[in-house]
Design a protein around this motif. Structure first.
Motif, PDB file in Angstrom:
ATOM      1  N   ALA A 141      18.734   4.689  17.212  1.00 15.44           N
ATOM      2  CA  ALA A 141      17.751   5.282  16.361  1.00 15.44           C
ATOM      3  C   ALA A 141      17.687   6.664  15.428  1.00 15.44           C
ATOM      4  CB  ALA A 141      16.529   5.456  15.886  1.00 15.44           C
ATOM      5  N   ARG A 142      18.442   7.499  17.149  1.00 19.64           N
ATOM      6  CA  ARG A 142      19.178   9.254  17.291  1.00 19.64           C
ATOM      7  C   ARG A 142      19.970   9.361  16.907  1.00 19.64           C
ATOM      8  NH1 ARG A 142      15.209  12.342  20.316  1.00 19.64           N
ATOM      9  NH2 ARG A 142      12.842  11.560  20.539  1.00 19.64           N
ATOM     10  N   GLN A 143      20.482   8.153  17.250  1.00 19.14           N
ATOM     11  CA  GLN A 143      21.834   8.304  16.825  1.00 19.14           C
ATOM     12  C   GLN A 143      23.271   9.004  18.529  1.00 19.14           C
ATOM     13  OE1 GLN A 143      24.273   6.637  14.360  1.00 19.14           O
ATOM     14  NE2 GLN A 143      22.282   4.927  14.133  1.00 19.14           N
ATOM     15  N   GLU A 144      21.568   8.419  19.323  1.00 19.07           N
ATOM     16  CA  GLU A 144      22.890   9.083  20.464  1.00 19.07           C
ATOM     17  C   GLU A 144      23.180   8.212  22.185  1.00 19.07           C
ATOM     18  OE1 GLU A 144      19.951  13.271  20.251  1.00 19.07           O
ATOM     19  OE2 GLU A 144      19.036  11.552  21.935  1.00 19.07           O
ATOM     20  N   MET A 145      24.300   8.810  22.634  1.00 19.48           N
ATOM     21  CA  MET A 145      24.168   8.041  23.517  1.00 19.48           C
ATOM     22  C   MET A 145      24.074   9.095  25.168  1.00 19.48           C
ATOM     23  SD  MET A 145      26.150   5.232  24.506  1.00 19.48           S
ATOM     24  CE  MET A 145      27.232   4.868  23.460  1.00 19.48           C
ATOM     25  N   HIS A 155      24.074  14.750  46.763  1.00 16.40           N
ATOM     26  CA  HIS A 155      22.523  14.655  46.024  1.00 16.40           C
ATOM     27  C   HIS A 155      22.624  14.752  44.010  1.00 16.40           C
ATOM     28  CE1 HIS A 155      22.237  12.235  49.480  1.00 16.40           C
ATOM     29  NE2 HIS A 155      22.393  13.640  50.331  1.00 16.40           N
ATOM     30  N   GLN A 156      23.461  14.773  43.950  1.00 15.66           N
ATOM     31  CA  GLN A 156      23.226  15.573  42.475  1.00 15.66           C
ATOM     32  C   GLN A 156      22.930  14.674  41.447  1.00 15.66           C
ATOM     33  OE1 GLN A 156      26.690  18.080  41.144  1.00 15.66           O
ATOM     34  NE2 GLN A 156      25.807  19.886  41.696  1.00 15.66           N
ATOM     35  N   THR A 157      22.633  15.044  40.079  1.00 16.09           N
ATOM     36  CA  THR A 157      22.430  13.757  39.128  1.00 16.09           C
ATOM     37  C   THR A 157      23.445  14.610  37.941  1.00 16.09           C
ATOM     38  OG1 THR A 157      20.221  14.293  38.328  1.00 16.09           O
ATOM     39  CG2 THR A 157      19.871  12.731  40.175  1.00 16.09           C
ATOM     40  N   ALA A 158      23.254  13.967  37.359  1.00 15.66           N
ATOM     41  CA  ALA A 158      24.255  14.701  35.956  1.00 15.66           C
ATOM     42  C   ALA A 158      23.751  13.288  34.823  1.00 15.66           C
ATOM     43  CB  ALA A 158      25.779  14.607  36.270  1.00 15.66           C
ATOM     44  N   THR A 159      23.772  14.640  33.844  1.00 15.87           N
ATOM     45  CA  THR A 159      23.468  13.546  32.449  1.00 15.87           C
ATOM     46  C   THR A 159      24.180  14.317  31.258  1.00 15.87           C
ATOM     47  OG1 THR A 159      20.324  12.646  33.355  1.00 15.87           O
ATOM     48  CG2 THR A 159      21.649  12.937  31.082  1.00 15.87           C
ATOM     49  N   LEU A 160      24.496  13.222  30.949  1.00 19.09           N
ATOM     50  CA  LEU A 160      25.356  12.947  29.301  1.00 19.09           C
ATOM     51  C   LEU A 160      24.627  12.891  28.195  1.00 19.09           C
ATOM     52  CD1 LEU A 160      27.487  13.891  32.275  1.00 19.09           C
ATOM     53  CD2 LEU A 160      29.738  13.537  29.638  1.00 19.09           C
ATOM     54  N   VAL A 161      24.605  14.115  27.578  1.00 19.46           N
ATOM     55  CA  VAL A 161      23.490  13.288  25.424  1.00 19.46           C
ATOM     56  C   VAL A 161      24.571  13.999  24.594  1.00 19.46           C
ATOM     57  CG1 VAL A 161      22.389  13.311  24.275  1.00 19.46           C
ATOM     58  CG2 VAL A 161      21.497  13.188  26.879  1.00 19.46           C
ATOM     59  N   GLU A 162      25.708  12.407  23.999  1.00 14.89           N
ATOM     60  CA  GLU A 162      26.147  12.937  22.866  1.00 14.89           C
ATOM     61  C   GLU A 162      25.322  12.417  21.788  1.00 14.89           C
ATOM     62  OE1 GLU A 162      30.269  12.567  24.614  1.00 14.89           O
ATOM     63  OE2 GLU A 162      29.059  10.519  24.113  1.00 14.89           O
ATOM     64  N   SER A 163      25.308  13.457  20.961  1.00 14.98           N
ATOM     65  CA  SER A 163      24.330  13.338  19.366  1.00 14.98           C
ATOM     66  C   SER A 163      25.798  13.327  18.526  1.00 14.98           C
ATOM     67  CB  SER A 163      23.968  14.033  19.073  1.00 14.98           C
ATOM     68  OG  SER A 163      23.629  15.235  18.778  1.00 14.98           O
ATOM     69  N   PHE A 164      26.160  12.319  17.226  1.00 20.86           N
ATOM     70  CA  PHE A 164      26.887  12.055  16.309  1.00 20.86           C
ATOM     71  C   PHE A 164      26.660  11.420  14.788  1.00 20.86           C
ATOM     72  CE2 PHE A 164      27.986   9.515  19.968  1.00 20.86           C
ATOM     73  CZ  PHE A 164      29.029   9.770  20.203  1.00 20.86           C
ATOM     74  N   ASP A 167      31.422  14.376  10.862  1.00 21.99           N
ATOM     75  CA  ASP A 167      32.247  14.919  11.679  1.00 21.99           C
ATOM     76  C   ASP A 167      31.942  16.044  12.852  1.00 21.99           C
ATOM     77  OD1 ASP A 167      33.944  14.082   9.086  1.00 21.99           O
ATOM     78  OD2 ASP A 167      32.520  15.856   8.019  1.00 21.99           O
ATOM     79  N   ALA A 168      30.941  15.898  13.403  1.00 24.93           N
ATOM     80  CA  ALA A 168      30.626  16.832  14.914  1.00 24.93           C
ATOM     81  C   ALA A 168      30.216  16.261  15.659  1.00 24.93           C
ATOM     82  CB  ALA A 168      29.581  17.728  14.007  1.00 24.93           C
ATOM     83  N   ILE A 169      30.477  16.144  17.136  1.00 28.50           N
ATOM     84  CA  ILE A 169      29.543  15.617  18.072  1.00 28.50           C
ATOM     85  C   ILE A 169      29.571  16.816  18.639  1.00 28.50           C
ATOM     86  CG2 ILE A 169      30.497  13.980  19.894  1.00 28.50           C
ATOM     87  CD1 ILE A 169      32.153  12.213  18.354  1.00 28.50           C
ATOM     88  N   THR A 170      28.124  16.485  19.052  1.00 24.51           N
ATOM     89  CA  THR A 170      27.205  17.597  20.529  1.00 24.51           C
ATOM     90  C   THR A 170      26.999  17.181  21.573  1.00 24.51           C
ATOM     91  OG1 THR A 170      26.977  18.684  18.572  1.00 24.51           O
ATOM     92  CG2 THR A 170      25.818  19.759  20.764  1.00 24.51           C
TER      93      THR A 170
END
Length: 212
Positions: A141-145, A155-164, A167-170
């Motif tokens: 629905a969001r076109q997000e990974m 003990h760190q955490t890391a999150t990446l959110v890719e939106s497509f 012609d652009a990927i953020t």
């Protein structure tokens, strides 16, 4: 003067018969395909990987790192990346390079889909010696990974959110410490550039991040 009659020796007769047999076998031998013409073993590429397929092509990168305790002024990086389908389309690999004007980093990202666990996988390899692995889940629905770092250090955490988009990927990158405080935050904007002939062939035949 007439010539004497030809008398073939037993050895000559054997060699003539052997040659005739070899010629006949060659004429009826099946065609052996080259390795490149053979079908691939295993299953076809998973259809789920198509959501990552927008990475295939050429990209201009612009990365803005937010101010932090380690970098009070923040940082700005630019660079280029190229994504390609590889290994019968089972994976998408993105090779890139970024720089802040004084140093540079080269990296490779490999994307795949784990059909057994129904998760996406992302492996990051960097010239600074960093290796990270993420598991991803797709929101259609969001076109997000959304990617979560596996086995983080300290003990760190890391999150990446890719939106497509076409012609652009953020990519929004967020690292948090063990107390839940944001330790590093960055936004990576990739803008599509002109495709090369080899990239067009790769797309028809069936792929950023200094701040990892």
């Amino acid at each position: 003067m007439s010539l004497p009659p030809f008398r073939a020796s037993p050895l000559s007769l054997f060699l003539i018969a052997l040659a005739a047999s070899a010629t006949s076998c060659a004429a009826h031998a099946p065609h052996v395909a080259s390795v490149e013409q053979l079908p691939y073993a295993g299953n076809p590429p998973p259809v789920q990987l198509q959501v990552i397929a927008p990475w295939v092509g050429s990209w201009a990168l612009d990365i803005q790192v937010a101010p932090s305790a380690q970098s009070p002024q923040g940082a700005h990086f630019t660079g280029q990346a190229v994504g390609q389908q590889q290994l019968h389309g089972q994976f998408i690999r993105v090779n890139g390079q970024t720089s802040n004007g004084s140093t540079r980093e080269e990296y490779s990202i490999v994307y795949g889909y784990d059909t057994d666990k129904d998760v996406y996988r992302r492996w990051y390899f960097s010239s600074i010696g960093l290796i990270n692995e993420f598991e991803g889940h797709w929101d259609s629905a969001r076109q997000e990974m959304t990617w979560k770092l596996i086995s983080p250090a300290g003990h760190q955490t890391a999150t990446l959110v890719e939106s497509f988009t076409a012609d652009a990927i953020t990519t929004h990158v967020t690292y948090k410490d063990s107390a839940g405080n944001v330790a590093r935050s960055a936004v990576n904007r990739a803008t599509r550039g002109p495709a090369t002939a080899s990239q067009n062939e790769s797309r028809e035949g069936t792929v950023p991040s200094l701040t990892e």
